[in-house]
Scaffold this active site. Structure first.
Site, short mmCIF file in Angstrom:
data_model
loop_
_atom_site.label_atom_id
_atom_site.label_comp_id
_atom_site.label_asym_id
_atom_site.label_seq_id
_atom_site.Cartn_x
_atom_site.Cartn_y
_atom_site.Cartn_z
CD GLN A 1 52.66 7.06 -13.66
OE1 GLN A 1 52.17 7.67 -12.87
NE2 GLN A 1 52.60 5.63 -13.47
CE LYS B 1 49.73 7.34 -10.34
NZ LYS B 1 51.01 7.23 -10.62
CG ASP C 1 54.87 8.36 -6.54
OD1 ASP C 1 53.80 7.90 -6.23
OD2 ASP C 1 55.27 8.74 -7.90
N1 GUN Z 1 54.96 3.29 -12.27
C1 GUN Z 1 54.42 2.28 -11.50
N2 GUN Z 1 54.01 2.47 -10.23
C2 GUN Z 1 54.15 3.92 -9.97
C3 GUN Z 1 54.03 4.61 -9.18
O1 GUN Z 1 53.41 4.29 -7.84
N3 GUN Z 1 54.33 5.87 -8.97
C4 GUN Z 1 55.05 6.34 -10.21
N4 GUN Z 1 55.40 7.68 -10.36
N5 GUN Z 1 55.38 5.59 -11.14
C5 GUN Z 1 54.90 4.42 -11.31
#
Ligand code: GUN
Length: 281
Positions: A95, A51, A118
């Site tokens: 995350q 990211k 998100d």
């Molecule tokens: N953990 C697994 N997939 C994701 C996601 O799309 N966003 C976040 N923040 N954590 C994750």
């Protein structure tokens, strides 16, 4: 059979985002993304690194807040508050997964909904379900973007979503329903999975189980989207679909890697630009 090439489409979207970032910069705005990473989960570290790299490549300012596994709920809430009030940051994501002593629901609810790139805050979940403009979770959003790119209209189609998580399955169901697909959602307690998948024009699976979807479970000409990410014993990355055999029956199919994965990151960038424009207003 056509491959739904997420790598190619994500590269195209990233180029568009780079251009949009340049335009925003001309107006004195640099879009900013904050990422909170807690603990030492290897997969989370890899995702956060990806990211960060994608932000750098597209001109988005990014800041990663790394914390040890032992961080307290209050410390985490204080950090979120601080980021909510930071004008240089448009998007904030935490995350997942978080350590077991952390109340994840409370953490997600502390994020300013206008920075919730998100789409996990209940405010955005509610707006998505109501068919209102919202931040939608990046993975299912990436699937819809792939459909759009390849001219797949989901209206009136029978879709079967396998996996009912808050991150993938449930928002996937909402996005499909908002576009008037007929959606069937299966999960761990579904009695006869094959009965559901065999009926579907579109099968979307995100469970984390190698070869969960085999050729006998899909109809001829089905559109198959694989959101699973698994590692085989010899370290190869595979999805939840038996690609070799299912691809012989499918009309469209996503590969793993190179399908939905890169689209998730591209949609995060897109949501960050959307947040920056929202804050510009
Ligand atoms: N953990 C697994 N997939 C994701 C996601 O799309 N966003 C976040 N923040 N954590 C994750």
């Amino acid at each position: 059979m056509t491959i739904l090439d997420g790598k190619k489409l994500s590269d195209k979207i990233k180029t568009q985002i780079k251009h949009e970032t340049q335009l925003l910069k001309q107006q004195g705005i640099t879009p900013g993304l904050a990422v909170i990473l807690v603990g030492e989960d290897e997969a989370s570290k890899v995702y956060v690194g990806m990211k960060e790299k994608a932000c750098q490549a597209s001109g988005i300012y990014s800041k990663v807040y790394k914390f040890p596994q032992t961080i307290s709920q209050d410390e985490l809430l204080n950090t979120i508050n601080q980021i909510n009030n930071d004008d240089t940051i448009d998007g904030l994501l935490v995350q997942l997964p978080l350590p077991p002593h952390i109340n994840t629901t409370e953490i997600l609810q502390a994020i300013d909904p206008s920075k919730d790139v998100d789409g996990f805050h209940p405010y955005n979940v509610g707006r998505l379900v109501a068919g209102l403009d919202s931040f939608a979770p990046c993975t299912p959003l990436g699937v819809m973007e792939l459909f759009k790119e390849y001219g797949i209209d989901v209206k009136g189609q029978d879709a079967c979503v396998v996996g009912a998580s808050n991150i993938v399955g449930k928002p996937m169901q909402a996005l499909l329903l908002n576009e008037f697909a007929t959606v069937d959602i299966c999960h761990i307690y579904t009695k006869n999975l094959a009965e559901h998948t065999k009926r579907a024009d579109i099968v979307i699976v995100g469970v984390g189980k190698i070869n969960l979807i085999t050729a006998d479970m899909v109809k001829d000409g089905a559109i198959v989207v694989d959101i699973g990410i698994n590692k085989t014993k010899d370290g190869k990355l595979v999805g939840d679909v038996d690609f070799k055999n299912v691809s012989k029956k499918a009309s469209f199919i996503t590969p793993v890697p190179g399908g939905v994965g890169p689209m998730t990151i591209a949609m995060l960038l897109k949501n960050t630009i959307k947040a920056a424009k929202l804050h510009l207003k």
